[in-house]
Write a protein that holds these residues in place. Structure first.
Motif, PDB file in Angstrom:
ATOM      1  N   LEU A   4       0.818  -1.211   0.000  1.00  0.00           N
ATOM      2  CA  LEU A   4       0.000   0.000   0.000  1.00  0.00           C
ATOM      3  C   LEU A   4       0.851   1.260   0.000  1.00  0.00           C
ATOM      4  O   LEU A   4       0.561   2.223  -0.724  1.00  0.00           O
ATOM      5  N   ILE A  12      -3.981   3.888  -6.011  1.00  0.00           N
ATOM      6  CA  ILE A  12      -4.855   3.553  -4.882  1.00  0.00           C
ATOM      7  C   ILE A  12      -6.320   3.679  -5.271  1.00  0.00           C
ATOM      8  O   ILE A  12      -7.153   2.825  -4.929  1.00  0.00           O
ATOM      9  N   TYR A  35     -13.921  -1.137   0.602  1.00  0.00           N
ATOM     10  CA  TYR A  35     -13.172  -1.411   1.827  1.00  0.00           C
ATOM     11  C   TYR A  35     -13.962  -1.144   3.107  1.00  0.00           C
ATOM     12  O   TYR A  35     -13.419  -1.266   4.208  1.00  0.00           O
ATOM     13  N   GLU A  50      -5.907  -3.097   9.460  1.00  0.00           N
ATOM     14  CA  GLU A  50      -5.522  -2.988   8.049  1.00  0.00           C
ATOM     15  C   GLU A  50      -6.579  -2.214   7.256  1.00  0.00           C
ATOM     16  O   GLU A  50      -6.259  -1.385   6.406  1.00  0.00           O
ATOM     17  N   ARG A  51      -7.849  -2.497   7.567  1.00  0.00           N
ATOM     18  CA  ARG A  51      -8.936  -1.824   6.864  1.00  0.00           C
ATOM     19  C   ARG A  51      -8.912  -0.312   7.140  1.00  0.00           C
ATOM     20  O   ARG A  51      -9.088   0.505   6.231  1.00  0.00           O
ATOM     21  N   LYS A  53      -6.342   1.483   7.947  1.00  0.00           N
ATOM     22  CA  LYS A  53      -5.184   2.074   7.270  1.00  0.00           C
ATOM     23  C   LYS A  53      -5.488   2.307   5.800  1.00  0.00           C
ATOM     24  O   LYS A  53      -5.144   3.354   5.236  1.00  0.00           O
ATOM     25  N   ILE A  54      -6.146   1.331   5.188  1.00  0.00           N
ATOM     26  CA  ILE A  54      -6.499   1.462   3.770  1.00  0.00           C
ATOM     27  C   ILE A  54      -7.465   2.625   3.569  1.00  0.00           C
ATOM     28  O   ILE A  54      -7.285   3.460   2.682  1.00  0.00           O
ATOM     29  N   THR A  57      -5.739   5.949   3.855  1.00  0.00           N
ATOM     30  CA  THR A  57      -4.930   6.245   2.677  1.00  0.00           C
ATOM     31  C   THR A  57      -5.811   6.627   1.497  1.00  0.00           C
ATOM     32  O   THR A  57      -5.479   7.536   0.725  1.00  0.00           O
TER      33      THR A  57
END
Length: 216
Positions: A4, A12, A35, A50-51, A53-54, A57
Motif C-alpha cells: 500500500l 490507490i 473497503y 488494516e482496513r 489504514k487502507i 490512505t
C-alpha cells in the motif's frame, strides 16, 4: 504486487493520471464501498487495523487529487521522481491521453535551456546576493529575481510543471492558497533550481517569512 505504501494516489483509487474531478469522486466512492467493514468482497481479507489504514490512505488520496493545488504539487513530485510513467502504465485499459505533466522530456529540456540563457547577467547575480543577505525571503523577492532574469511565469511552468496559479500565489504571498508545507518545499526547490539559485536559502527564507506572517 506493491505494498500500500508503494502505490501512488492514482493507483490507490485505480484511476489514470488524467482523470477528471468527477472520475476521482466516483473512484473514491467505489473505494469506500469496497473497503467498508460491511463489504462482502473484502470482509474476510483484512483486519480492522488494516482496513482502517487502507481507508485512511484512500481518503488522503482523494483529498489530494480533488484539490487543484495539492494535485499539481503531487503530480510534480511524481514527475520528478519518475513515478508518473509507472503510474500510467500500471493502469489497465487506459485510453485517454496523458496530462501535460508527462509530456516529452525534450520539451522540458528546451524550456530549461531557454531559461538558462537568460540567467547569465551581472545584474541578476547582484540582486540575488542582495536578497540572500536577508534572513527572510518573500514572494516579492522571488518575483524580483524572476523579473530581473526576464523570465515569464509560463516559462517556469514549462520547466517545473508547477501551475501558473500556484506560482502567482507564491509570488504574491497568498499563503492561504499555497499547498501544504511538504509540497511547497518541493515547489520552492524547483523554482530556485530553475533560476539556478540556492534552493535551501529560498526554502528556509520563504518558510520563515510565512511563519512570521502567521504570528502577526
Amino acid at each position: 504486487m506493491k505494498n500500500l505504501d508503494e502505490l501512488t494516489y492514482y493507483e490507490i483509487l485505480k484511476i489514470p493520471i488524467n482523470s477528471s474531478s468527477f472520475e476521482i469522486k466516483r473512484a473514491y466512492k467505489d473505494a469506500l464501498s469496497m473497503y467498508n467493514e460491511d463489504s462482502l468482497v473484502t470482509y474476510c481479507l483484512f483486519s480492522n487495523e488494516e482496513r482502517n489504514k487502507i481507508l485512511k490512505t484512500v481518503k488522503e488520496a482523494f483529498l489530494t487529487l480533488i484539490d487543484e493545488n495539492k494535485r499539481a504539487a503531487y503530480d510534480s513530485i511524481l514527475d520528478n521522481s519518475g513515478q508518473i510513467e509507472v503510474s500510467i502504465t500500471s493502469i489497465e485499459n487506459q485510453e485517454k491521453p496523458i496530462r501535460a505533466h508527462t509530456y516529452h522530456m525534450t520539451d522540458n529540456d528546451d524550456s530549461a535551456e531557454r531559461v538558462k540563457k537568460k540567467l547569465i547577467t551581472k545584474e541578476f547575480e547582484t540582486l540575488c546576493n542582495e536578497i540572500f543577505s536577508k534572513d527572510l525571503i518573500s514572494g516579492d523577492d522571488l518575483k524580483k529575481m524572476r523579473k530581473a532574469a526576464e523570465i515569464e511565469l509560463s516559462e517556469i511552468n514549462a520547466v517545473t510543471k508547477i501551475s501558473v496559479s500556484v506560482l502567482k500565489s507564491m509570488e504574491e504571498n497568498r499563503f492561504e492558497s499555497l499547498p501544504p508545507s511538504l509540497y511547497l518545499k518541493n515547489f520552492l526547490k524547483l523554482y530556485a533550481e530553475t533560476l539556478q539559485i540556492d534552493p535551501q536559502k529560498i526554502i528556509d527564507g520563504y518558510l520563515k517569512n510565512i511563519s512570521l506572517a502567521q504570528k502577526k
